[in-house]
Design an enzyme around this catalytic site. Structure first.
Site, PDB file in Angstrom:
ATOM      1  N   GLY A  10       0.809  -1.214   0.000  1.00 53.33           N
ATOM      2  CA  GLY A  10       0.000   0.000   0.000  1.00 53.33           C
ATOM      3  C   GLY A  10       0.838   1.258   0.000  1.00 53.33           C
ATOM      4  O   GLY A  10       1.707   1.426   0.855  1.00 53.33           O
ATOM      5  N   GLY A  12      -0.438   4.394   0.306  1.00 53.98           N
ATOM      6  CA  GLY A  12      -1.163   5.515   0.890  1.00 53.98           C
ATOM      7  C   GLY A  12      -0.420   6.074   2.092  1.00 53.98           C
ATOM      8  O   GLY A  12       0.789   5.884   2.246  1.00 53.98           O
ATOM      9  N   PHE A  13      -1.159   6.750   2.965  1.00 55.89           N
ATOM     10  CA  PHE A  13      -0.522   7.364   4.129  1.00 55.89           C
ATOM     11  C   PHE A  13       0.219   6.344   4.982  1.00 55.89           C
ATOM     12  O   PHE A  13       1.388   6.537   5.346  1.00 55.89           O
ATOM     13  CB  PHE A  13      -1.579   8.066   4.995  1.00 55.89           C
ATOM     14  CG  PHE A  13      -2.177   9.296   4.357  1.00 55.89           C
ATOM     15  CD1 PHE A  13      -1.374  10.340   3.947  1.00 55.89           C
ATOM     16  CD2 PHE A  13      -3.546   9.407   4.183  1.00 55.89           C
ATOM     17  CE1 PHE A  13      -1.914  11.474   3.366  1.00 55.89           C
ATOM     18  CE2 PHE A  13      -4.104  10.534   3.605  1.00 55.89           C
ATOM     19  CZ  PHE A  13      -3.284  11.570   3.191  1.00 55.89           C
ATOM     20  N   GLY A  14      -0.447   5.230   5.335  1.00 57.83           N
ATOM     21  CA  GLY A  14       0.171   4.241   6.198  1.00 57.83           C
ATOM     22  C   GLY A  14       1.407   3.627   5.598  1.00 57.83           C
ATOM     23  O   GLY A  14       2.452   3.505   6.251  1.00 57.83           O
ATOM     24  N   GLU A 174     -18.815  17.242   1.988  1.00 54.04           N
ATOM     25  CA  GLU A 174     -17.885  18.022   1.165  1.00 54.04           C
ATOM     26  C   GLU A 174     -18.238  17.928  -0.314  1.00 54.04           C
ATOM     27  O   GLU A 174     -18.201  18.926  -1.047  1.00 54.04           O
ATOM     28  CB  GLU A 174     -16.463  17.535   1.426  1.00 54.04           C
ATOM     29  CG  GLU A 174     -15.964  17.917   2.817  1.00 54.04           C
ATOM     30  CD  GLU A 174     -14.707  17.179   3.236  1.00 54.04           C
ATOM     31  OE1 GLU A 174     -14.022  17.648   4.179  1.00 54.04           O
ATOM     32  OE2 GLU A 174     -14.399  16.132   2.636  1.00 54.04           O
ATOM     33  N   ASP A 318      -6.555   2.280   8.135  1.00 54.52           N
ATOM     34  CA  ASP A 318      -7.976   2.000   8.317  1.00 54.52           C
ATOM     35  C   ASP A 318      -8.342   0.544   8.115  1.00 54.52           C
ATOM     36  O   ASP A 318      -9.519   0.185   8.253  1.00 54.52           O
ATOM     37  CB  ASP A 318      -8.826   2.898   7.404  1.00 54.52           C
ATOM     38  CG  ASP A 318      -8.282   3.018   6.002  1.00 54.52           C
ATOM     39  OD1 ASP A 318      -7.377   2.240   5.647  1.00 54.52           O
ATOM     40  OD2 ASP A 318      -8.762   3.884   5.254  1.00 54.52           O
ATOM     41  N   ALA A 329      -6.985   9.828   8.120  1.00 52.75           N
ATOM     42  CA  ALA A 329      -5.600   9.936   7.662  1.00 52.75           C
ATOM     43  C   ALA A 329      -4.609   9.951   8.819  1.00 52.75           C
ATOM     44  O   ALA A 329      -3.525   9.366   8.733  1.00 52.75           O
ATOM     45  CB  ALA A 329      -5.434  11.197   6.808  1.00 52.75           C
TER      46      ALA A 329
END
Length: 444
Positions: A10, A12-14, A174, A318, A329
């Site tokens: 992954g 992403g952020f993690g 949003e 997550d 996040a």
């Protein structure tokens, strides 16, 4: 002697924060992701509504890792795992596969959109998780106004100028606010046969208020802003049917006659933000490690983020289930950083440490000059909340170029009431509804 092998699944952020903690360590690290970029998902809705480009909210993984000579970035989708042999199988874009051996595995595969038992909804209601989703939504939103411009029948035009958004959490709020803002401020004078300001945006949620993760005082203010903006909220219902012409919303509670009221809403554009579930690879992780996934497919982890019985496997972000932490996040960043640091400690022969989450609060954008921010007893809304929201997002956005151009786009949008990222993608907008390939079948 061969160096220990660490695989991070992954980008992403993690995954990125874990890889950074292991950069320059005495390991061979492989960062595996099914795309070539790291996505700043909190601003994905602005890409979907033409305020930002996909390049401004993504950064190439190879660019992020180019100075770390022990890190190898690999394009592929994790599809199988042999926890006994410590081998992960990944699928290339051409459907061929390759294997990655590991001594330490960090799973940060992330979540995908969940249609709550109705995967068929995805054909007509794209979610909001990937760049493909954002571009599909942009095509639908821009295309709806173009379709309405050429239709002679007022009833047909009304259908195309009605947008239904399922889910009253931050993403749904949003997105709904941005569609109304786009119609009211960006394109209100650009059409000759329709009035874009007449566009209806319907926001459905099963609760009794929007943004339930915030305190009641802030959600009441958020509701007032949405009302002024023209977003129509429908509470206490679930969207139970979706087709190309609209949705059916069913009341959660039965009426006096014991039946649940069903209401049909005609809307040619339906967008889904109502639920998430773990990536398919997490099923394989659970099967191989003996873990039991929760309803969203998350893997329960020990206090040090390892899977019980498998100290070499860590799950972060997550897709981990620990202490009811939210799938935001900040959790991904902090857990990824902790997993990377703990992997280094293990490889040095040191004990692991329990993960401690530092709550940085909640933030949600409503519309221009209006946002919410909540951190403990501190609460901000309106212009102050909007400024603080912008500062936080710019601070976490990767790359000086992305930060500068994002600020520039925001300034232009405010000053000139225009949005420059309005390219209309050709092709089938439903191609984004399958962000993952079919389930992997092990060869005999």
């Amino acid at each position: 002697m061969a160096r220990p092998k660490v695989v991070v699944v992954g980008g992403g952020f993690g995954g990125v924060y874990a890889a950074r903690r292991l950069a320059r360590a005495d390991v061979d690290l492989t960062l595996l992701d099914r795309t070539t970029t790291s996505l700043f998902q909190p601003l994905l809705y602005q890409c979907a509504t033409g305020l930002l480009s996909e390049g401004q909210i993504t950064t190439p993984l190879r660019t992020l890792m180019r100075r770390h000579r022990n890190v190898r970035v690999v394009l592929g989708e994790a599809c199988d795992l042999d926890a006994t042999a410590r081998v992960l199988t990944a699928r290339r874009p051409d459907d061929t596969t390759f294997e990655l051996a590991y001594d330490q595995l960090i799973v940060a595969a992330g979540m995908r959109q969940s249609y709550l038992g109705h995967p068929e909804f995805a054909v007509h209601a794209p979610g909001m998780k990937t760049i493909d989703d954002a571009l599909a939504i942009r095509r639908r939103v821009l295309g709806a106004f173009e379709m309405a411009e050429t239709l002679p029948d007022p009833a047909d035009r009304a259908e195309w100028l009605t947008f239904a958004v399922a889910g009253g959490g931050p993403t749904g709020v949003e997105l709904a606010g941005q569609i109304r803002e786009y119609a009211v401020h960006a394109i209100e004078r650009e059409y000759r046969h329709i009035d874009p300001t007449e566009a209806r945006v319907l926001l459905f949620d099963g609760g009794d208020r929007v943004l339930k993760s915030f305190g009641h005082n802030l959600t009441e203010k958020a509701q007032a802003v949405l009302d002024r903006l023209g977003v129509e909220t429908v509470f206490g219902v679930h969207v139970t049917e979706v087709d190309e012409r609209g949705v059916v919303a069913t009341a959660k509670k039965p009426g006096p006659d014991g039946t649940r009221q069903r209401t049909r809403y005609q809307a040619r554009t339906v967008l889904w933000t109502a639920g998430v579930e773990a990536a398919p690879f997490l099923e394989m992780v659970a099967k191989e490690t003996g873990a039991t996934q929760d309803r969203q497919g998350r893997i329960p982890v020990e206090p040090d983020l390892t899977v019980a019985g498998h100290p070499e496997v860590r799950v972060v972000g997550d897709v981990m289930s620990l202490d009811d932490l939210p799938g935001v996040a900040e959790v991904a960043m902090q857990s990824g950083r902790h997993a990377g640091e703990d992997a280094r400690r293990v490889l040095r022969g040191e004990p692991t440490r329990p993960f401690r989450y530092r709550d940085l609060g909640n933030a949600a954008y409503l519309c221009r000059r209006h946002a919410l921010l909540e951190k403990g007893r501190f609460r901000a809304d309106g212009f102050l909340g909007w400024v603080l929201w912008g500062v936080i997002h710019i601070a976490f956005l990767a790359g000086v170029h992305n930060r500068f151009t994002t600020l520039l786009n925001w300034a232009i949008s405010l000053a000139a009431d225009r949005r420059g990222e309005r390219a209309y993608p050709l092709g089938n907008p439903t191609t984004a509804v399958r962000p993952y390939t079919e389930k992997y079948v092990r060869p005999d």
